[in-house]
Motif scaffolding. Sequence first.
Motif, short mmCIF file in Angstrom:
data_model
loop_
_atom_site.label_atom_id
_atom_site.label_comp_id
_atom_site.label_asym_id
_atom_site.label_seq_id
_atom_site.Cartn_x
_atom_site.Cartn_y
_atom_site.Cartn_z
N SER A 16 -4.42 4.89 -7.36
CA SER A 16 -4.00 6.27 -7.59
C SER A 16 -5.03 7.01 -8.44
O SER A 16 -5.31 8.19 -8.20
CB SER A 16 -2.63 6.29 -8.29
N VAL A 17 -5.60 6.31 -9.43
CA VAL A 17 -6.66 6.91 -10.25
C VAL A 17 -7.88 7.21 -9.38
O VAL A 17 -8.51 8.28 -9.50
CB VAL A 17 -7.04 5.98 -11.41
N PHE A 18 -8.21 6.28 -8.50
CA PHE A 18 -9.37 6.48 -7.61
C PHE A 18 -9.15 7.70 -6.72
O PHE A 18 -10.07 8.50 -6.49
CB PHE A 18 -9.58 5.23 -6.76
N ILE A 19 -7.93 7.87 -6.20
CA ILE A 19 -7.63 9.02 -5.34
C ILE A 19 -7.76 10.32 -6.13
O ILE A 19 -8.41 11.27 -5.68
CB ILE A 19 -6.21 8.89 -4.74
N ALA A 56 0.84 -1.20 0.00
CA ALA A 56 0.00 0.00 0.00
C ALA A 56 0.88 1.25 0.00
O ALA A 56 0.75 2.10 0.88
CB ALA A 56 -0.93 -0.01 1.21
N PRO A 57 1.78 1.41 -0.98
CA PRO A 57 2.69 2.56 -0.99
C PRO A 57 1.99 3.89 -1.21
O PRO A 57 2.41 4.92 -0.68
CB PRO A 57 3.65 2.24 -2.14
N VAL A 58 0.91 3.90 -2.00
CA VAL A 58 0.20 5.15 -2.26
C VAL A 58 -0.49 5.63 -0.99
O VAL A 58 -0.46 6.83 -0.66
CB VAL A 58 -0.82 4.96 -3.40
N SER A 78 -11.45 10.99 -6.96
CA SER A 78 -12.26 11.35 -5.79
C SER A 78 -11.94 12.76 -5.32
O SER A 78 -12.85 13.55 -5.02
CB SER A 78 -12.01 10.35 -4.66
N VAL A 79 -10.66 13.08 -5.24
CA VAL A 79 -10.24 14.40 -4.76
C VAL A 79 -10.70 15.49 -5.73
O VAL A 79 -11.28 16.52 -5.32
CB VAL A 79 -8.71 14.45 -4.56
N THR A 80 -10.46 15.29 -7.04
CA THR A 80 -10.80 16.31 -8.03
C THR A 80 -12.31 16.50 -8.16
O THR A 80 -12.81 17.64 -8.14
CB THR A 80 -10.21 15.93 -9.40
N ALA A 81 -13.03 15.39 -8.28
CA ALA A 81 -14.48 15.48 -8.48
C ALA A 81 -15.17 16.07 -7.25
O ALA A 81 -16.08 16.91 -7.37
CB ALA A 81 -15.05 14.10 -8.80
N SER A 82 -14.77 15.64 -6.06
CA SER A 82 -15.40 16.17 -4.84
C SER A 82 -15.08 17.65 -4.66
O SER A 82 -15.92 18.43 -4.20
CB SER A 82 -14.93 15.38 -3.62
N LEU A 83 -13.86 18.06 -5.04
CA LEU A 83 -13.49 19.47 -4.94
C LEU A 83 -14.33 20.32 -5.89
O LEU A 83 -14.79 21.43 -5.53
CB LEU A 83 -12.00 19.64 -5.25
N LEU A 84 -14.57 19.82 -7.09
CA LEU A 84 -15.43 20.54 -8.03
C LEU A 84 -16.86 20.65 -7.50
O LEU A 84 -17.50 21.71 -7.64
CB LEU A 84 -15.42 19.83 -9.39
N LEU A 85 -17.37 19.59 -6.91
CA LEU A 85 -18.71 19.63 -6.34
C LEU A 85 -18.79 20.61 -5.18
O LEU A 85 -19.80 21.32 -5.00
CB LEU A 85 -19.13 18.23 -5.87
N ILE A 91 -12.01 10.12 1.59
CA ILE A 91 -12.43 9.25 2.68
C ILE A 91 -13.87 8.79 2.50
O ILE A 91 -14.18 7.59 2.59
CB ILE A 91 -12.26 9.97 4.03
N PHE A 92 -14.77 9.72 2.21
CA PHE A 92 -16.18 9.34 2.11
C PHE A 92 -16.52 8.72 0.77
O PHE A 92 -17.50 7.98 0.66
CB PHE A 92 -17.07 10.55 2.41
N ALA A 93 -15.70 8.96 -0.25
CA ALA A 93 -15.86 8.21 -1.50
C ALA A 93 -15.50 6.74 -1.27
O ALA A 93 -16.08 5.84 -1.89
CB ALA A 93 -14.99 8.81 -2.59
N SER A 94 -14.56 6.48 -0.36
CA SER A 94 -14.14 5.11 -0.07
C SER A 94 -15.22 4.33 0.68
O SER A 94 -15.20 3.09 0.67
CB SER A 94 -12.86 5.12 0.77
N PHE A 95 -16.14 5.02 1.32
CA PHE A 95 -17.21 4.32 2.03
C PHE A 95 -18.17 3.62 1.06
O PHE A 95 -18.87 2.67 1.45
CB PHE A 95 -18.00 5.30 2.91
N VAL A 96 -18.23 4.07 -0.18
CA VAL A 96 -19.13 3.43 -1.16
C VAL A 96 -18.63 2.02 -1.50
O VAL A 96 -19.39 1.05 -1.37
CB VAL A 96 -19.29 4.29 -2.41
N PRO A 97 -17.38 1.83 -1.96
CA PRO A 97 -16.91 0.45 -2.17
C PRO A 97 -16.83 -0.34 -0.86
O PRO A 97 -16.96 -1.56 -0.87
CB PRO A 97 -15.51 0.63 -2.79
#
Length: 320
Positions: free
Chosen positions: A117-120, A39-41, A123-130, A154-160
């Motif tokens: 890394s793509v998920f991070i 889990a290096p990322v 999640s960060v970019t899309a949530s920031l835009l919202l 963090i809260f995007a990770s709660f979905v999976p």
Amino acid sequence: MKEGKKKGSQTQRQAPAIGSEGRCFTAKMNGGPSGFHNAPVTRALVISSALFTVFFGIQSRSSKLGLSYLDIFGKFRLWKLIVSVFAFSSTPELMFGLYLLYYFRVFERQIGPNKYSVFILYSVTASLLLEILAIAFLKDPAVNLVTSGPYGLIFASFVPFFFDIPVSTRFHVFGVHFSDKSFIYLAGLQLLLSSWKRSVLPGICGILCGSLYHLNVFCIRKAKFPELIASFFSRLNLPTMGSLPAAPTRIVAGSVPSFTARQVERNYPSPMLSTTEPTEDSIATLVSMGFDRNSARQALVQARNDVNAATDILLEAQAH
């Protein structure tokens, strides 16, 4: 009398061996083996978030990192967009946030550092835009309308976590039903309500982004970074953070070294007449704990599809 005997026998059937259940529960709650192995990322993200929070905390600026309408559309403080993604605004938020980021490393072990890394980034970019759209819509003159920190991720990770991580243990406390996943939900609820309105908004944005990722909108789940980026994080070895030595081969999903399968075969020879094929649910349960898929399958074959027994086999093989 018959009903009492029936309930007693049913309770006995449901009560597993204490040793195997205890170890299975520990593996689940810790997201697999301890540390940042495979889990290096996540390791880089946790360290960056901690350092940013401590740095701005020493300067007494942590409470001023949240986003507001004036920051974005008035004074154009774009540096806040970057800083607010990493630094938490208070120590309690830092503790719960880092705990959840650390636990969710199980997803990096499942899909690999590249896709994680793509998920991070997504999640960060899309949530920031919202969040920016919400701030523009509300036009609230509050100084800090949105609190700082990686709430979107963090809260995007709660979905999976809700859809893909199975429940392995259920128990009751004063008649209330709980599972091994309840503690993660409670930690998330504490973080969501830590700053009340300021933390609820980025939490909701993160859940929306996680839902879009789960629905595979624009085929985002197939996207991958160049291997060079993922290998960069894998070279960041920090023994003080509890990470195990990196394997010489390329990191793949799962957290059991490649020799585990041979250890499993050596310690627990396969039954000669065992032809039981493990179910996908059982394999997914072990993979969610951080074990390698191939090792999990072999352990389930030897344990006759008993998840608890297979967990014992894998943990014992890993200890050698």
